[in-house]
Design an enzyme around this catalytic site. Structure first.
Site, PDB file in Angstrom:
ATOM      1  N   LYS A 116       0.816  -1.220   0.000  1.00 13.71           N
ATOM      2  CA  LYS A 116       0.000   0.000   0.000  1.00 13.71           C
ATOM      3  C   LYS A 116       0.848   1.267   0.000  1.00 13.71           C
ATOM      4  CE  LYS A 116      -3.167  -2.917  -0.102  1.00 13.71           C
ATOM      5  NZ  LYS A 116      -3.724  -3.280  -1.414  1.00 13.71           N
ATOM      6  N   GLY A 164      -8.060  -3.573   2.416  1.00 19.17           N
ATOM      7  CA  GLY A 164      -9.392  -4.128   2.599  1.00 19.17           C
ATOM      8  C   GLY A 164      -9.847  -4.107   4.048  1.00 19.17           C
ATOM      9  N   GLU A 200      -1.681   7.916   8.003  1.00 17.44           N
ATOM     10  CA  GLU A 200      -2.542   8.814   7.236  1.00 17.44           C
ATOM     11  C   GLU A 200      -3.383   9.643   8.187  1.00 17.44           C
ATOM     12  OE1 GLU A 200      -5.085   6.486   4.697  1.00 17.44           O
ATOM     13  OE2 GLU A 200      -3.588   6.348   3.111  1.00 17.44           O
ATOM     14  N   LEU A 203      -9.943  10.191   8.277  1.00 19.95           N
ATOM     15  CA  LEU A 203     -11.159  10.905   7.874  1.00 19.95           C
ATOM     16  C   LEU A 203     -12.339  10.295   8.633  1.00 19.95           C
ATOM     17  CD1 LEU A 203     -10.494  11.184   4.009  1.00 19.95           C
ATOM     18  CD2 LEU A 203      -9.790  12.726   5.848  1.00 19.95           C
ATOM     19  N   HIS A 208     -17.309   5.869   0.542  1.00 15.05           N
ATOM     20  CA  HIS A 208     -16.393   5.027  -0.234  1.00 15.05           C
ATOM     21  C   HIS A 208     -16.795   5.124  -1.705  1.00 15.05           C
ATOM     22  CE1 HIS A 208     -14.512   0.802  -0.984  1.00 15.05           C
ATOM     23  NE2 HIS A 208     -14.184   1.690  -1.882  1.00 15.05           N
ATOM     24  N   ARG A 291      -8.299  -6.476  -9.512  1.00 20.52           N
ATOM     25  CA  ARG A 291      -9.129  -7.623  -9.911  1.00 20.52           C
ATOM     26  C   ARG A 291     -10.480  -7.147 -10.428  1.00 20.52           C
ATOM     27  NH1 ARG A 291      -9.920  -6.830  -4.330  1.00 20.52           N
ATOM     28  NH2 ARG A 291     -12.092  -6.270  -3.960  1.00 20.52           N
TER      29      ARG A 291
HETATM   30  C1  MV4 Z   1      -9.354   5.042   6.046  1.00 25.07           C
HETATM   31  C2  MV4 Z   1     -10.475   5.518   6.743  1.00 25.07           C
HETATM   32  C3  MV4 Z   1     -10.427   6.807   7.226  1.00 25.07           C
HETATM   33  N1  MV4 Z   1      -9.331   7.563   7.026  1.00 25.07           N
HETATM   34  N2  MV4 Z   1      -8.278   5.834   5.871  1.00 25.07           N
HETATM   35  C4  MV4 Z   1     -10.892   0.577   5.466  1.00 25.07           C
HETATM   36  C5  MV4 Z   1     -10.660  -0.363   4.340  1.00 25.07           C
HETATM   37  C6  MV4 Z   1      -9.429   0.092   3.687  1.00 25.07           C
HETATM   38  N3  MV4 Z   1      -9.575  -0.072   2.270  1.00 25.07           N
HETATM   39  C7  MV4 Z   1      -9.260   1.523   4.077  1.00 25.07           C
HETATM   40  N4  MV4 Z   1     -10.218   1.752   5.118  1.00 25.07           N
HETATM   41  C8  MV4 Z   1     -10.351   2.972   5.671  1.00 25.07           C
HETATM   42  N5  MV4 Z   1      -9.305   3.814   5.518  1.00 25.07           N
HETATM   43  C9  MV4 Z   1      -8.285   7.073   6.366  1.00 25.07           C
HETATM   44  N6  MV4 Z   1      -7.205   7.817   6.178  1.00 25.07           N
HETATM   45  C10 MV4 Z   1     -11.571   4.676   6.885  1.00 25.07           C
HETATM   46  C11 MV4 Z   1     -11.517   3.385   6.354  1.00 25.07           C
HETATM   47  C12 MV4 Z   1     -12.686   2.590   6.531  1.00 25.07           C
HETATM   48  C13 MV4 Z   1     -13.467   2.209   5.434  1.00 25.07           C
HETATM   49  C14 MV4 Z   1     -13.137   2.556   4.132  1.00 25.07           C
HETATM   50  C15 MV4 Z   1     -13.909   2.175   3.064  1.00 25.07           C
HETATM   51  C16 MV4 Z   1     -15.047   1.416   3.280  1.00 25.07           C
HETATM   52  C17 MV4 Z   1     -15.403   1.058   4.533  1.00 25.07           C
HETATM   53  C18 MV4 Z   1     -14.625   1.447   5.630  1.00 25.07           C
HETATM   54  C19 MV4 Z   1     -15.010   1.090   6.920  1.00 25.07           C
HETATM   55  C20 MV4 Z   1     -14.239   1.456   7.990  1.00 25.07           C
HETATM   56  C21 MV4 Z   1     -13.073   2.198   7.792  1.00 25.07           C
END
Ligand code: MV4
Length: 448
Positions: A116, A164, A200, A203, A208, A291
């Site tokens: 990542k 993920g 990071e 947020l 998403h 994918r």
């Molecule tokens: C984050 C975030 C808030 N701020 N990064 C969770 C899955 C992974 N792909 C990245 N994720 C997150 N990264 C920052 N800087 C919140 C999440 C996150 C989330 C992101 C997408 C879809 C569902 C989620 C559920 C919880 C947290």
């Protein structure tokens, strides 16, 4: 070039890939475990090969068994679907070394996006906007604290080998940082064999939003609109839609063009998804999925494109058959994932489905491997079907989904259909643009 494809996956996506193969006149060999031997979709393939016992580790994740199945059946290519080995760079390399075609990006691109930190660095290089952070292994002690301060709290510690939703920890106060880094490192070393962690800005209430791309590895690439996948629980999406409600077109065009540039820069080939958090009117890249995704269907419904067909044609060495300007998006599509689970507790509900009746009619698509009498095995993911509706507007797509559920029959097991019906009637969902916390923060009126 190849004329036969080994499908190294199961369930609805195996059937979806079979359909893509058939469209192009390709033969398909269905790999299956002992648990899936009698499934109807296994019989629909041109040939079937058992690759091992029920546990995925012994069958759908068994690289050598899959390579042997390909060799023995005369397949010239392997489609990994989603999950299982789909984002395993080592498997892609083995397939390539075997002289077979991996239907996905080059192994190097999978590895680059699998880390990542290297993924984020590649995006920054290509001008894709990223969440502000520190894209390197965190230094010890006081230096890490200095970095976190300059990013600004709250921050999130993420494992470079994660993704993920695995291997992350939110830190709200300076005093918690170093122990959070230490714990995330230990977990990451155990889970991914890589203790590298980065930082990071966290947020708090983002959506998403993701951008679909397709590239031919010959310099041609395009983005095919955006999806919103915010309705999720524990990183399992349950409703997805395209386009992402109320994300400004101009922003998407700018960021989409950057995604395409990133694909060109890394020599990307095949279908891919750039994942973003959408917060206060801005998109921030977090990860790339290399994918075919479960929710590719909603993009197909609004674009009229067949993403699996495109994957197969690109793998055959063809050029992307259209240019960016040819991509036209129309209307709105929503996908509801039907899971064999209790709608209130989310506990899996495997077992025999007596009667299965799928909905239909204008603007309704059902992707499933289920037939009446099908037994849902306990060994795999609980998703058994995807209902996708399309309408001229979002409201029409929702209304069609509600009508679809009115004629959907699944007897013998519990499913999350009652939850979907409740969500479709929720005023916050109807308004569009709920955050990633919507599902986990709302209560339910479903009976115990
Ligand atoms: C984050 C975030 C808030 N701020 N990064 C969770 C899955 C992974 N792909 C990245 N994720 C997150 N990264 C920052 N800087 C919140 C999440 C996150 C989330 C992101 C997408 C879809 C569902 C989620 C559920 C919880 C947290």
């Amino acid at each position: 070039m190849f004329d036969t494809v080994l499908i190294a996956n199961r369930g609805e996506i195996a059937l979806r890939i079979q359909r893509g193969c058939r469209r192009l006149g390709l033969a398909c060999v269905q790999a299956h475990s002992e648990a899936d031997r009698d499934a109807a979709y296994v019989r629909l393939a041109d040939a079937a090969v058992c690759v091992g016992p029920a546990p995925a580790a012994d069958s759908y994740l068994n690289k050598e068994a899959l390579l042997l199945a390909a060799r023995a059946s005369g397949a010239g290519a392997i489609h990994p679907g989603y999950g299982f080995l789909s984002e395993n760079g080592d498997f892609a390399r083995l397939v390539e070394e075997e002289g077979l075609v991996f239907i996905g990006p080059p192994a190097d691109a999978i590895a680059l996006m699998g880390d990542k930190i290297s993924a984020k660095r590649a995006m920054i290089e290509a001008g894709v906007p990223c969440v502000p952070g520190y894209e390197g292994d965190l230094p010890p002690g006081a230096h890490a604290l200095e970095i976190a301060r300059s990013i600004g709290f709250p921050v999130i510690v993420k494992a470079a080998g994660g993704g993920g939703g695995r291997g992350m920890r939110v830190v709200r106060a300076e005093a918690e940082l170093l122990s959070a880094v230490a714990t995330t490192r230990e977990e990451a070393a155990r889970a991914f064999g890589n203790s590298t962690v980065y930082l990071e800005r966290f947020l708090e209430r983002p959506r998403h939003v993701e951008i679909q791309v397709v590239a031919d590895g010959q310099g041609n690439a395009a983005w095919i609109g955006a999806r919103d996948c915010s309705v999720q629980r524990r990183h399992q999406k349950i409703i997805e839609e395209a386009p992402a409600p109320d994300v400004p077109t101009q922003l998407l065009e700018e960021v989409g063009a950057r995604c395409v540039a990133a694909c060109r820069a890394m020599g990307y080939r095949g279908a891919g998804t750039f994942e973003f958090l959408y917060d206060e009117g801005a998109l921030f890249f977090i990860e790339m999925n290399t994918r075919l995704q479960v929710e590719h269907t909603v993009t197909e419904m609004v674009s009229g494109l067949d993403i699996v067909e495109l994957q197969l044609r690109i793998a055959r060495g063809e050029r992307l058959p259209f240019a960016q300007d040819d991509v036209r998006l129309s209307g709105h599509a929503i996908e509801c994932r039907i899971n064999a689970e209790d709608p209130r507790t989310f506990l899996p509900s495997a077992g025999r489905i007596g009667l299965w009746h799928a909905p239909g009619g204008p603007g309704v698509r059902v992707d499933t491997h289920v037939v009446s009498g099908y037994t849902v095995p306990q060994h795999y993911d609980s998703m058994i079907a995807k209902i996708i509706t399309h309408g001229a507007t979002r409201a029409e797509a929702i209304a069609r989904m509600q009508a679809a559920f009115a004629e959907c029959v699944v007897e013998g097991i519990r499913t999350n259909i009652p939850l979907h019906r409740e969500l479709l009637a929720d005023p916050d969902f109807a308004a569009g643009g709920v955050s990633i916390h919507f599902l986990e923060r709302r209560g339910t009126a479903l009976p115990a």
